[in-house]
Design a protein around this motif. Sequence first.
Motif, PDB file in Angstrom:
ATOM      1  N   ASN A   3       0.844  -1.186   0.000  1.00 19.94           N
ATOM      2  CA  ASN A   3       0.000   0.000   0.000  1.00 19.94           C
ATOM      3  C   ASN A   3       0.887   1.246   0.000  1.00 19.94           C
ATOM      4  O   ASN A   3       1.425   1.643   1.031  1.00 19.94           O
ATOM      5  CB  ASN A   3      -0.898   0.007   1.242  1.00 19.94           C
ATOM      6  CG  ASN A   3      -1.946  -1.091   1.207  1.00 19.94           C
ATOM      7  OD1 ASN A   3      -1.668  -2.212   0.809  1.00 19.94           O
ATOM      8  ND2 ASN A   3      -3.150  -0.771   1.643  1.00 19.94           N
ATOM      9  N   ASP A   4       1.039   1.871  -1.171  1.00 15.95           N
ATOM     10  CA  ASP A   4       1.899   3.054  -1.251  1.00 15.95           C
ATOM     11  C   ASP A   4       1.330   4.135  -2.151  1.00 15.95           C
ATOM     12  O   ASP A   4       1.994   5.118  -2.450  1.00 15.95           O
ATOM     13  CB  ASP A   4       3.295   2.667  -1.745  1.00 15.95           C
ATOM     14  CG  ASP A   4       3.276   2.088  -3.165  1.00 15.95           C
ATOM     15  OD1 ASP A   4       2.172   1.907  -3.726  1.00 15.95           O
ATOM     16  OD2 ASP A   4       4.361   1.811  -3.693  1.00 15.95           O
ATOM     17  N   THR A   5       0.077   3.967  -2.574  1.00 18.60           N
ATOM     18  CA  THR A   5      -0.545   4.878  -3.536  1.00 18.60           C
ATOM     19  C   THR A   5      -1.540   5.793  -2.833  1.00 18.60           C
ATOM     20  O   THR A   5      -2.180   5.405  -1.860  1.00 18.60           O
ATOM     21  CB  THR A   5      -1.245   4.080  -4.651  1.00 18.60           C
ATOM     22  OG1 THR A   5      -0.269   3.280  -5.321  1.00 18.60           O
ATOM     23  CG2 THR A   5      -1.930   4.988  -5.656  1.00 18.60           C
ATOM     24  N   THR A   6      -1.669   7.012  -3.343  1.00 19.44           N
ATOM     25  CA  THR A   6      -2.656   7.961  -2.826  1.00 19.44           C
ATOM     26  C   THR A   6      -3.877   7.953  -3.732  1.00 19.44           C
ATOM     27  O   THR A   6      -3.767   8.099  -4.944  1.00 19.44           O
ATOM     28  CB  THR A   6      -2.066   9.381  -2.767  1.00 19.44           C
ATOM     29  OG1 THR A   6      -0.984   9.397  -1.817  1.00 19.44           O
ATOM     30  CG2 THR A   6      -3.113  10.398  -2.342  1.00 19.44           C
ATOM     31  N   LEU A   7      -5.048   7.769  -3.129  1.00 21.75           N
ATOM     32  CA  LEU A   7      -6.313   7.777  -3.848  1.00 21.75           C
ATOM     33  C   LEU A   7      -6.925   9.163  -3.763  1.00 21.75           C
ATOM     34  O   LEU A   7      -7.029   9.736  -2.684  1.00 21.75           O
ATOM     35  CB  LEU A   7      -7.266   6.757  -3.226  1.00 21.75           C
ATOM     36  CG  LEU A   7      -8.714   6.742  -3.748  1.00 21.75           C
ATOM     37  CD1 LEU A   7      -8.759   6.279  -5.201  1.00 21.75           C
ATOM     38  CD2 LEU A   7      -9.595   5.852  -2.861  1.00 21.75           C
ATOM     39  N   VAL A   8      -7.329   9.707  -4.904  1.00 13.48           N
ATOM     40  CA  VAL A   8      -8.010  10.999  -4.950  1.00 13.48           C
ATOM     41  C   VAL A   8      -9.422  10.777  -5.476  1.00 13.48           C
ATOM     42  O   VAL A   8      -9.615  10.489  -6.662  1.00 13.48           O
ATOM     43  CB  VAL A   8      -7.260  12.011  -5.834  1.00 13.48           C
ATOM     44  CG1 VAL A   8      -8.041  13.327  -5.922  1.00 13.48           C
ATOM     45  CG2 VAL A   8      -5.864  12.276  -5.272  1.00 13.48           C
ATOM     46  N   LEU A   9     -10.404  10.872  -4.575  1.00 18.95           N
ATOM     47  CA  LEU A   9     -11.802  10.799  -4.989  1.00 18.95           C
ATOM     48  C   LEU A   9     -12.241  12.159  -5.530  1.00 18.95           C
ATOM     49  O   LEU A   9     -11.650  13.190  -5.211  1.00 18.95           O
ATOM     50  CB  LEU A   9     -12.686  10.395  -3.807  1.00 18.95           C
ATOM     51  CG  LEU A   9     -12.399   9.052  -3.151  1.00 18.95           C
ATOM     52  CD1 LEU A   9     -13.434   8.753  -2.061  1.00 18.95           C
ATOM     53  CD2 LEU A   9     -12.381   7.918  -4.181  1.00 18.95           C
ATOM     54  N   GLY A  10     -13.290  12.140  -6.347  1.00 15.24           N
ATOM     55  CA  GLY A  10     -13.706  13.393  -6.981  1.00 15.24           C
ATOM     56  C   GLY A  10     -12.615  13.935  -7.879  1.00 15.24           C
ATOM     57  O   GLY A  10     -12.375  15.150  -7.943  1.00 15.24           O
ATOM     58  N   ALA A  11     -11.942  13.033  -8.593  1.00 18.62           N
ATOM     59  CA  ALA A  11     -10.725  13.390  -9.321  1.00 18.62           C
ATOM     60  C   ALA A  11     -10.948  14.373 -10.461  1.00 18.62           C
ATOM     61  O   ALA A  11      -9.994  15.003 -10.924  1.00 18.62           O
ATOM     62  CB  ALA A  11     -10.068  12.120  -9.869  1.00 18.62           C
ATOM     63  N   THR A  12     -12.181  14.523 -10.924  1.00 21.14           N
ATOM     64  CA  THR A  12     -12.456  15.488 -11.995  1.00 21.14           C
ATOM     65  C   THR A  12     -13.066  16.777 -11.447  1.00 21.14           C
ATOM     66  O   THR A  12     -13.416  17.667 -12.211  1.00 21.14           O
ATOM     67  CB  THR A  12     -13.417  14.877 -13.028  1.00 21.14           C
ATOM     68  OG1 THR A  12     -14.639  14.499 -12.377  1.00 21.14           O
ATOM     69  CG2 THR A  12     -12.804  13.640 -13.683  1.00 21.14           C
ATOM     70  N   GLY A  13     -13.190  16.869 -10.121  1.00 21.38           N
ATOM     71  CA  GLY A  13     -13.837  18.016  -9.504  1.00 21.38           C
ATOM     72  C   GLY A  13     -12.914  19.196  -9.282  1.00 21.38           C
ATOM     73  O   GLY A  13     -11.731  19.186  -9.653  1.00 21.38           O
ATOM     74  N   LYS A  14     -13.455  20.215  -8.625  1.00 20.51           N
ATOM     75  CA  LYS A  14     -12.748  21.487  -8.465  1.00 20.51           C
ATOM     76  C   LYS A  14     -11.428  21.321  -7.725  1.00 20.51           C
ATOM     77  O   LYS A  14     -10.406  21.886  -8.105  1.00 20.51           O
ATOM     78  CB  LYS A  14     -13.656  22.476  -7.742  1.00 20.51           C
ATOM     79  CG  LYS A  14     -13.152  23.911  -7.791  1.00 20.51           C
ATOM     80  CD  LYS A  14     -14.127  24.850  -7.093  1.00 20.51           C
ATOM     81  CE  LYS A  14     -15.302  25.214  -7.976  1.00 20.51           C
ATOM     82  NZ  LYS A  14     -16.558  24.575  -7.650  1.00 20.51           N
ATOM     83  N   THR A  15     -11.440  20.550  -6.628  1.00 17.81           N
ATOM     84  CA  THR A  15     -10.189  20.337  -5.892  1.00 17.81           C
ATOM     85  C   THR A  15      -9.453  19.108  -6.388  1.00 17.81           C
ATOM     86  O   THR A  15      -8.221  19.112  -6.470  1.00 17.81           O
ATOM     87  CB  THR A  15     -10.449  20.206  -4.385  1.00 17.81           C
ATOM     88  OG1 THR A  15     -11.317  19.091  -4.131  1.00 17.81           O
ATOM     89  CG2 THR A  15     -11.065  21.486  -3.837  1.00 17.81           C
ATOM     90  N   GLY A  16     -10.171  18.048  -6.727  1.00 19.40           N
ATOM     91  CA  GLY A  16      -9.531  16.785  -7.085  1.00 19.40           C
ATOM     92  C   GLY A  16      -8.563  16.898  -8.241  1.00 19.40           C
ATOM     93  O   GLY A  16      -7.436  16.401  -8.176  1.00 19.40           O
ATOM     94  N   ARG A  17      -8.969  17.574  -9.303  1.00 20.24           N
ATOM     95  CA  ARG A  17      -8.095  17.650 -10.477  1.00 20.24           C
ATOM     96  C   ARG A  17      -6.855  18.497 -10.186  1.00 20.24           C
ATOM     97  O   ARG A  17      -5.779  18.238 -10.739  1.00 20.24           O
ATOM     98  CB  ARG A  17      -8.860  18.176 -11.689  1.00 20.24           C
ATOM     99  CG  ARG A  17      -9.272  19.622 -11.645  1.00 20.24           C
ATOM    100  CD  ARG A  17     -10.002  20.009 -12.929  1.00 20.24           C
ATOM    101  NE  ARG A  17     -10.234  21.444 -13.048  1.00 20.24           N
ATOM    102  CZ  ARG A  17     -11.296  22.076 -12.571  1.00 20.24           C
ATOM    103  NH1 ARG A  17     -12.235  21.390 -11.929  1.00 20.24           N
ATOM    104  NH2 ARG A  17     -11.435  23.383 -12.732  1.00 20.24           N
ATOM    105  N   ARG A  18      -6.989  19.482  -9.325  1.00 17.79           N
ATOM    106  CA  ARG A  18      -5.835  20.305  -8.958  1.00 17.79           C
ATOM    107  C   ARG A  18      -4.879  19.526  -8.060  1.00 17.79           C
ATOM    108  O   ARG A  18      -3.653  19.658  -8.175  1.00 17.79           O
ATOM    109  CB  ARG A  18      -6.315  21.579  -8.264  1.00 17.79           C
ATOM    110  CG  ARG A  18      -7.022  22.561  -9.189  1.00 17.79           C
ATOM    111  CD  ARG A  18      -7.539  23.776  -8.423  1.00 17.79           C
ATOM    112  NE  ARG A  18      -7.876  24.878  -9.327  1.00 17.79           N
ATOM    113  CZ  ARG A  18      -9.088  25.089  -9.846  1.00 17.79           C
ATOM    114  NH1 ARG A  18     -10.086  24.248  -9.539  1.00 17.79           N
ATOM    115  NH2 ARG A  18      -9.306  26.112 -10.654  1.00 17.79           N
TER     116      ARG A  18
END
Length: 278
Positions: A3-18
């Motif tokens: 386990n070494d990966t970071t998951l970003v939910l809402g990846a296409t959203g205002k904060t997620g994509r940034r």
Amino acid sequence: MSNDTTLVLGATGKTGRRILARLRLRGTPVRAASRSSRTRFDWSDPGSWDAALRGIAVAYVVAPRVPGPVHEFVARAEAAGVRRLVLLSGRGSDTWGDSSFGLDMRSAEDAVRGSALEWTVLRPSNFAQNFDEDVFHAPLVAGELALPAGKVPEPFIDAEDVADAAAAVLTETGRHAGRSYELTGPRALTFGEAVELISRTSGRPIAYRQVSPAEYTAALVDEGVGEEDAHHVAEMFVLMERGLLAGTTDDLATVLGRAPRTFEDYVVRAAAAGAWGL
């Protein structure tokens, strides 16, 4: 699998994509997840959660619009070996009292705080980018923004600052454990003042008009917004008019060691990009 990966939910959203762009630039192993990403994640489909969580060390969580699902998500994250959670919530959520606004975010905070995982909660004020990427944009282009907000100011925060803070928290193990950060801009503006700055910087005549929450709800419904969602947005303004969220904080500087970007800086960048027409 380690386990070494970071998951970003809402990846296409205002904060997620940034946030994704920042983590990739840092060389952080990252997995983008949303309803339209290669790794599909849908809060209404728990069957999509486990694949997104596999091999994840840290997860950035944007709560769904309904209370409840984050509790089950946290349980699955623990079972999958996730070690840390960073939750996007809302400014001063523990002061909202009997307001019907933000029940989803408060439920998500309860789930994260009650877990056995290391957690951090980010509570930003309204994003400056709501004026060019969200529901305020079309009325501004049309020449008038009408909202149920009066003389109580709002310390708008730049979404770029929120993304900077989130990227720091996601990559700095231990430093932010058990912390809630109230993230604001450097000063508070009324919506009328914000619209005046947008009008001056864009070179276009744009007016601000205060309406009642009921009028605003009806206008959103006329524009095709669901009645429940329209009421939810209007309730945010009712909450803001209490004045409990009008002050600024130093929490962004605590996380990043620098002052937040000004609203004027945001307006100049957005206007130069043609947000409200050139």
